[in-house]
Design a protein around this motif. Structure first.
Motif, PDB file in Angstrom:
ATOM      1  N   PRO A  65       3.337   6.734   6.446  1.00 17.33           N
ATOM      2  CA  PRO A  65       3.703   6.076   7.705  1.00 17.33           C
ATOM      3  C   PRO A  65       2.664   6.311   8.807  1.00 17.33           C
ATOM      4  CG  PRO A  65       5.614   7.190   6.797  1.00 17.33           C
ATOM      5  CD  PRO A  65       4.431   7.602   5.979  1.00 17.33           C
ATOM      6  N   LEU A  66       2.092   7.503   8.832  1.00 20.63           N
ATOM      7  CA  LEU A  66       1.061   7.797   9.823  1.00 20.63           C
ATOM      8  C   LEU A  66      -0.175   6.920   9.594  1.00 20.63           C
ATOM      9  CD1 LEU A  66       0.234   9.588  12.194  1.00 20.63           C
ATOM     10  CD2 LEU A  66      -0.692  11.206  10.531  1.00 20.63           C
ATOM     11  N   ALA A  67      -0.537   6.726   8.333  1.00 22.49           N
ATOM     12  CA  ALA A  67      -1.681   5.857   8.018  1.00 22.49           C
ATOM     13  C   ALA A  67      -1.405   4.422   8.436  1.00 22.49           C
ATOM     14  CB  ALA A  67      -1.988   5.921   6.523  1.00 22.49           C
ATOM     15  N   PHE A  68      -0.194   3.950   8.218  1.00 20.50           N
ATOM     16  CA  PHE A  68       0.144   2.573   8.622  1.00 20.50           C
ATOM     17  C   PHE A  68       0.196   2.439  10.138  1.00 20.50           C
ATOM     18  CE2 PHE A  68       2.290   2.438   4.307  1.00 20.50           C
ATOM     19  CZ  PHE A  68       1.248   1.751   3.720  1.00 20.50           C
ATOM     20  N   TRP A  69       0.561   3.509  10.814  1.00 18.45           N
ATOM     21  CA  TRP A  69       0.611   3.470  12.273  1.00 18.45           C
ATOM     22  C   TRP A  69      -0.801   3.529  12.870  1.00 18.45           C
ATOM     23  CZ3 TRP A  69      -0.138   7.503  16.060  1.00 18.45           C
ATOM     24  CH2 TRP A  69       0.253   7.139  17.351  1.00 18.45           C
ATOM     25  N   LEU A  70      -1.658   4.376  12.284  1.00 19.19           N
ATOM     26  CA  LEU A  70      -3.022   4.519  12.788  1.00 19.19           C
ATOM     27  C   LEU A  70      -3.912   3.329  12.420  1.00 19.19           C
ATOM     28  CD1 LEU A  70      -3.668   8.315  12.077  1.00 19.19           C
ATOM     29  CD2 LEU A  70      -3.273   7.210  14.298  1.00 19.19           C
ATOM     30  N   ARG A  75      -0.815  -2.883   7.619  1.00 18.88           N
ATOM     31  CA  ARG A  75       0.556  -3.432   7.612  1.00 18.88           C
ATOM     32  C   ARG A  75       0.584  -4.877   7.143  1.00 18.88           C
ATOM     33  NH1 ARG A  75       2.246  -1.785  13.609  1.00 18.88           N
ATOM     34  NH2 ARG A  75       1.098   0.151  13.606  1.00 18.88           N
ATOM     35  N   THR A  76      -0.511  -5.582   7.312  1.00 21.82           N
ATOM     36  CA  THR A  76      -0.528  -7.005   6.972  1.00 21.82           C
ATOM     37  C   THR A  76      -1.059  -7.273   5.574  1.00 21.82           C
ATOM     38  OG1 THR A  76      -2.730  -7.232   7.956  1.00 21.82           O
ATOM     39  CG2 THR A  76      -0.827  -7.643   9.399  1.00 21.82           C
ATOM     40  N   VAL A  77      -1.526  -6.255   4.888  1.00 22.12           N
ATOM     41  CA  VAL A  77      -2.049  -6.426   3.525  1.00 22.12           C
ATOM     42  C   VAL A  77      -0.895  -6.739   2.585  1.00 22.12           C
ATOM     43  CG1 VAL A  77      -3.221  -5.272   1.612  1.00 22.12           C
ATOM     44  CG2 VAL A  77      -3.988  -4.881   3.957  1.00 22.12           C
ATOM     45  N   LEU A  78      -1.080  -7.777   1.762  1.00 24.10           N
ATOM     46  CA  LEU A  78      -0.078  -8.165   0.771  1.00 24.10           C
ATOM     47  C   LEU A  78      -0.589  -7.834  -0.625  1.00 24.10           C
ATOM     48  CD1 LEU A  78       1.037 -11.656   2.118  1.00 24.10           C
ATOM     49  CD2 LEU A  78       2.219  -9.481   2.373  1.00 24.10           C
ATOM     50  N   ILE A  82       3.929  -8.768  -1.650  1.00 24.56           N
ATOM     51  CA  ILE A  82       4.762  -7.721  -1.035  1.00 24.56           C
ATOM     52  C   ILE A  82       3.896  -6.983  -0.020  1.00 24.56           C
ATOM     53  CG2 ILE A  82       6.131  -5.641  -1.456  1.00 24.56           C
ATOM     54  CD1 ILE A  82       6.460  -6.613  -4.362  1.00 24.56           C
ATOM     55  N   PRO A  83       4.406  -6.778   1.197  1.00 23.36           N
ATOM     56  CA  PRO A  83       3.626  -6.022   2.185  1.00 23.36           C
ATOM     57  C   PRO A  83       3.329  -4.604   1.669  1.00 23.36           C
ATOM     58  CG  PRO A  83       5.491  -7.095   3.228  1.00 23.36           C
ATOM     59  CD  PRO A  83       5.664  -7.278   1.758  1.00 23.36           C
ATOM     60  N   LEU A  84       2.124  -4.136   1.911  1.00 21.34           N
ATOM     61  CA  LEU A  84       1.685  -2.828   1.417  1.00 21.34           C
ATOM     62  C   LEU A  84       2.601  -1.676   1.842  1.00 21.34           C
ATOM     63  CD1 LEU A  84      -0.391  -1.234  -0.184  1.00 21.34           C
ATOM     64  CD2 LEU A  84      -1.763  -1.066   1.892  1.00 21.34           C
ATOM     65  N   PRO A  85       3.064  -1.629   3.116  1.00 20.07           N
ATOM     66  CA  PRO A  85       3.975  -0.527   3.478  1.00 20.07           C
ATOM     67  C   PRO A  85       5.259  -0.516   2.646  1.00 20.07           C
ATOM     68  CG  PRO A  85       3.119  -1.562   5.458  1.00 20.07           C
ATOM     69  CD  PRO A  85       2.683  -2.409   4.295  1.00 20.07           C
ATOM     70  N   TRP A  86       5.803  -1.681   2.380  1.00 19.89           N
ATOM     71  CA  TRP A  86       7.014  -1.741   1.568  1.00 19.89           C
ATOM     72  C   TRP A  86       6.724  -1.294   0.144  1.00 19.89           C
ATOM     73  CZ3 TRP A  86      11.788  -4.767   2.456  1.00 19.89           C
ATOM     74  CH2 TRP A  86      12.008  -5.003   3.820  1.00 19.89           C
ATOM     75  N   LEU A  87       5.590  -1.725  -0.364  1.00 19.73           N
ATOM     76  CA  LEU A  87       5.225  -1.348  -1.724  1.00 19.73           C
ATOM     77  C   LEU A  87       4.999   0.164  -1.829  1.00 19.73           C
ATOM     78  CD1 LEU A  87       4.516  -2.518  -4.537  1.00 19.73           C
ATOM     79  CD2 LEU A  87       2.143  -2.539  -3.783  1.00 19.73           C
ATOM     80  N   ALA A  88       4.250   0.714  -0.885  1.00 19.71           N
ATOM     81  CA  ALA A  88       3.920   2.134  -0.933  1.00 19.71           C
ATOM     82  C   ALA A  88       5.150   3.011  -0.737  1.00 19.71           C
ATOM     83  CB  ALA A  88       2.864   2.466   0.120  1.00 19.71           C
TER      84      ALA A  88
END
Length: 123
Positions: A65-70, A75-78, A82-88
């Motif tokens: 989550p910190l990596a996605f926030w920084l 966040r927009t990578v599919l 499927i969005p990368l944050p959801w996948l990860a």
């Protein structure tokens, strides 16, 4: 000048009591100094393993989550739509948890088996 022979001996030791020395199991059960050392070593090994496992979880579940926030661009990578944050966080976290649990149980069992073999080795 005469040469006189001198006998050199070791210091006097306590008389042998006739009782056999305590086994490792007896030292642990009677809470002797060496028994406490055996137990402290086992507990230290288990604590080190637990801390390493928790550190892995903290890195995984706080680091992502910190990596996605920084890096908002992540966040927009599919990936396969499927969005990368959801996948990860939704899919990759479960295999990580299973592997970490398997590793923890395997290492804890190994440490306890080695400890048991050490304790029962002189019985």
């Amino acid at each position: 000048m005469t040469n006189k022979r001198v006998r050199v001996t070791a210091p006097q030791m306590a008389a042998y009591s006739g009782e056999p020395p305590l086994t490792r199991r007896q030292q642990i059960s009677q809470n002797t100094e060496i028994g406490r050392l055996y137990m402290a070593t086992l507990i230290r090994t288990q604590l080190r393993l637990a801390v390493a496992t928790v550190a892995g979880f903290v890195l995984m579940f706080c680091g992502l989550p910190l990596a996605f926030w920084l890096a908002p661009s992540l966040r927009t990578v599919l990936v396969l739509g499927i969005p990368l944050p959801w996948l990860a966080l939704g899919l990759l976290a479960y295999p990580f948890t299973a592997v970490a649990a398997w590793f923890f149980v395997r290492q804890a069992t190994r440490a306890e088996t080695e400890f048991t073999a050490l304790v029962h080795g002189d019985s």
